[in-house]
Design an enzyme around this catalytic site. Sequence first.
Site, PDB file in Angstrom:
ATOM      1  N   HIS A 140       0.803  -1.224   0.000  1.00  0.00           N
ATOM      2  CA  HIS A 140       0.000   0.000   0.000  1.00  0.00           C
ATOM      3  C   HIS A 140       0.832   1.267   0.000  1.00  0.00           C
ATOM      4  O   HIS A 140       0.278   2.361   0.034  1.00  0.00           O
ATOM      5  CB  HIS A 140      -0.931   0.002   1.209  1.00  0.00           C
ATOM      6  N   CYS A 141       2.162   1.155  -0.034  1.00  0.00           N
ATOM      7  CA  CYS A 141       3.018   2.353   0.049  1.00  0.00           C
ATOM      8  C   CYS A 141       3.797   2.611  -1.237  1.00  0.00           C
ATOM      9  O   CYS A 141       3.583   3.614  -1.912  1.00  0.00           O
ATOM     10  CB  CYS A 141       3.990   2.217   1.225  1.00  0.00           C
ATOM     11  N   ILE A 142       4.716   1.722  -1.559  1.00  0.00           N
ATOM     12  CA  ILE A 142       5.693   2.019  -2.608  1.00  0.00           C
ATOM     13  C   ILE A 142       5.060   2.219  -3.989  1.00  0.00           C
ATOM     14  O   ILE A 142       5.453   3.132  -4.712  1.00  0.00           O
ATOM     15  CB  ILE A 142       6.778   0.923  -2.635  1.00  0.00           C
TER      16      ILE A 142
ATOM     17  N   ASP B 139       2.688   5.911  -3.077  1.00  0.00           N
ATOM     18  CA  ASP B 139       3.172   7.175  -2.513  1.00  0.00           C
ATOM     19  C   ASP B 139       3.864   8.088  -3.519  1.00  0.00           C
ATOM     20  O   ASP B 139       3.647   9.311  -3.493  1.00  0.00           O
ATOM     21  CB  ASP B 139       4.111   6.897  -1.334  1.00  0.00           C
TER      22      ASP B 139
END
Length: 277
Positions: A119-121, A124
Amino acid sequence: VGTDINVAFSPERIDPGNPTHLQSETPRVVGGATPECTSRAAEIIGRVTDSVYLVSSTDAAEATKLYENIFRAVSLALANEFADACGTLGLDPIEVTLAAGTKPYGFLGVFPGPGVGGHCIPCDPHYLLWQLSAEDHASPLIEQAMKSIAKRPGRVIERAGEVMAAGGRPLAGARVIVIGVSYKSGVRDLRESPALPIIEGLMREDAEVSYHDPLIPVLDLPGGGQLRSVAAPRGPDFDLAVVHTLHPGLDYTWAYDVPVVLDATYQFSGAAHRAVV
């Protein structure tokens, strides 16, 4: 703000599936809307970690999180590109990465793979790019890294067709099993997993696709439809195995008997006849 209520931001720092990175030993960044907000928030965050690093604002704290994940995204895009270069030169990218990692400074290596999930890389960097686009500011390195990441699952599908063709078989009609579908080893998380576009891409090529992942018993495909994990797969039942995620503690020796093995992790060394992306 700063009088009636204290507002601050402290980005999470977690490494899913890695129990060695304890919260108490992981420094946390804190930035508040006012100095008082920063101080009050630091008191709370200081209860879960031994090290709190203060920055001047919530924006600076948010930018810290973006920089951390953008750094990771660019590193992963480079690792995949370098793995392709090693393939052209007949070299093992894992061997080369481990060798480069013996340098005690100036090198922070990561391993290549089938794509980037979580859910980040994968997400973001786009937050920053969206913000910068409003200011008419280009970041070509970040933009290219994200394009490269987005294309990686397509390369896995293309490579699957190549290794099947090398054995005189088309991908269409082939019985394919994807080994592991979660985005990372040891985690029960499908968010942004490259396995999803890989499976859908293989289906578009008219392959008969199954998967094996005890951590993900049921898989809802983005385009509709559902698959269930093959509980006890047998190698001879398939024409091609695509190794996507290897979970610790599981037995994958059955995959040695699949006639064609495409290792997108570059680390499934047990199958002597494997090909890599």
